[in-house]
Design a protein around this motif. Structure first.
Motif, PDB file in Angstrom:
ATOM      1  N   UNK A  42      11.717 -14.411  23.105  1.00 55.88           N
ATOM      2  CA  UNK A  42      11.556 -13.195  23.915  1.00 55.88           C
ATOM      3  C   UNK A  42      12.495 -13.223  25.112  1.00 55.88           C
ATOM      4  N   UNK A  43      12.723 -14.392  25.667  1.00 57.46           N
ATOM      5  CA  UNK A  43      13.649 -14.518  26.794  1.00 57.46           C
ATOM      6  C   UNK A  43      15.071 -14.139  26.368  1.00 57.46           C
ATOM      7  N   UNK A  44      15.467 -14.606  25.194  1.00 53.48           N
ATOM      8  CA  UNK A  44      16.801 -14.267  24.684  1.00 53.48           C
ATOM      9  C   UNK A  44      16.919 -12.751  24.512  1.00 53.48           C
ATOM     10  N   UNK A  45      15.869 -12.146  23.973  1.00 47.54           N
ATOM     11  CA  UNK A  45      15.887 -10.689  23.776  1.00 47.54           C
ATOM     12  C   UNK A  45      15.904  -9.970  25.124  1.00 47.54           C
ATOM     13  N   UNK A  46      15.137 -10.479  26.070  1.00 46.61           N
ATOM     14  CA  UNK A  46      15.114  -9.886  27.413  1.00 46.61           C
ATOM     15  C   UNK A  46      16.512  -9.912  28.018  1.00 46.61           C
ATOM     16  N   UNK A  47      17.191 -11.038  27.906  1.00 41.63           N
ATOM     17  CA  UNK A  47      18.540 -11.169  28.467  1.00 41.63           C
ATOM     18  C   UNK A  47      19.518 -10.211  27.786  1.00 41.63           C
ATOM     19  N   UNK A  48      19.358  -9.986  26.478  1.00 42.84           N
ATOM     20  CA  UNK A  48      20.199  -9.015  25.776  1.00 42.84           C
ATOM     21  C   UNK A  48      19.957  -7.603  26.304  1.00 42.84           C
ATOM     22  N   UNK A  49      18.692  -7.281  26.561  1.00 42.40           N
ATOM     23  CA  UNK A  49      18.350  -5.941  27.043  1.00 42.40           C
ATOM     24  C   UNK A  49      18.773  -5.730  28.494  1.00 42.40           C
ATOM     25  N   UNK A  50      18.718  -6.793  29.282  1.00 39.89           N
ATOM     26  CA  UNK A  50      19.056  -6.717  30.708  1.00 39.89           C
ATOM     27  C   UNK A  50      20.577  -6.713  30.861  1.00 39.89           C
ATOM     28  N   UNK A  51      21.173  -5.580  30.525  1.00 42.51           N
ATOM     29  CA  UNK A  51      22.643  -5.478  30.515  1.00 42.51           C
ATOM     30  C   UNK A  51      23.259  -5.686  31.896  1.00 42.51           C
ATOM     31  N   UNK A  52      22.523  -5.353  32.955  1.00 38.57           N
ATOM     32  CA  UNK A  52      23.036  -5.538  34.322  1.00 38.57           C
ATOM     33  C   UNK A  52      22.836  -6.961  34.830  1.00 38.57           C
ATOM     34  N   UNK A  53      22.095  -7.766  34.078  1.00 38.44           N
ATOM     35  CA  UNK A  53      21.764  -9.143  34.469  1.00 38.44           C
ATOM     36  C   UNK A  53      21.141  -9.212  35.859  1.00 38.44           C
ATOM     37  N   UNK A  54      20.279  -8.242  36.157  1.00 40.01           N
ATOM     38  CA  UNK A  54      19.627  -8.239  37.466  1.00 40.01           C
ATOM     39  C   UNK A  54      18.185  -8.753  37.408  1.00 40.01           C
TER      40      UNK A  54
END
Length: 175
Positions: free
Chosen positions: A32-44
Motif C-alpha cells: 500500500x505504501x508503494x501504491x501511495x507513493x505512486x499516487x502522490x505525484x507531488x511527493x508531498x
C-alpha cells in the motif's frame, strides 16, 4: 508520518498496522505504501482528489464524488485507515460505518430521506425516475419501521441496510 519518508521503517509499519486495527499484514502495508507513493505525484506526503481520480476503479465508482470528500488530502496512515474498511478482515460494522459516512452527506451523524435519494440518484442515474426512487426508499424504510421523516443514526442505518450482504473488499497485491 505527515510527510512520506523515502522508505518505511519497521516502526512505521507497526504504527500503521496499529492505526488500522491490524486489518492489513506488514506485507500489505508495504504494498500500500508503494501504491501511495505512486499516487502522490507531488511527493508531498498527501494524496489530493485529482490523484485519487487517477485510479480507474475509483473514478468509475458512482459515489466517487462523495468519496473524494472523505479522501482528499490523506496522509499515508489515514490512507491505509480509509482502505481498512475494504479489508476482508474488517467487520461488517466497520464496513457499514464507512458506508454510513458516504450517505451522511452533511456529516451531521444522521442520514435523511433526501440523503438516501441523492445517493440512490448517483447509483441509478437516468435508469430510475425521482418518483420511482422515492417509492423504493419509502417502501424500504416502511418495512424497517421508519418513515420518510426519520433521521437515521448509524444503528438505524445498519438495521436497515446491514443485512444486504454487500461485499466490500479490495485485494492488496503483494510482491
Amino acid at each position: 508520518m505527515g510527510n512520506v519518508p523515502s522508505m518505511l521503517t519497521q516502526y512505521d509499519i507497526e504504527e500503521v498496522q496499529e492505526h488500522c486495527h491490524y486489518l492489513f499484514s506488514q506485507q500489505e502495508i508495504v504494498a500500500l505504501y508503494k501504491r501511495f507513493c505512486q499516487l502522490d505525484r507531488n511527493s508531498n506526503g498527501f494524496i489530493a482528489a485529482d490523484e485519487f481520480l487517477s485510479i480507474p476503479e475509483f473514478s468509475l465508482n458512482p459515489l466517487s464524488q462523495r468519496l473524494l470528500k472523505m479522501v482528499d488530502g490523506l496522509n499515508f496512515k489515514d490512507f491505509v485507515a480509509f482502505l481498512s474498511a475494504f479489508s476482508p478482515l474488517a467487520t461488517p460494522h466497520q464496513k457499514m460505518e464507512l458506508i454510513f459516512k458516504v450517505y451522511d452527506i452533511d456529516s451531521k451523524g444522521r442520514v435523511t430521506f433526501s440523503d438516501l435519494i441523492e445517493v440512490l440518484r448517483d447509483f441509478t442515474g437516468s435508469f430510475m425516475s425521482d418518483k420511482q426512487r422515492e417509492q423504493v426508499l419509502s417502501r424500504l424504510l416502511e418495512e424497517a419501521g421508519y418513515t420518510r421523516n426519520s433521521s437515521l443514526l448509524l444503528d438505524d442505518f445498519i438495521k436497515i441496510l446491514g443485512k444486504s450482504g454487500m461485499k466490500m473488499e479490495v485485494e492488496v497485491p503483494v510482491d
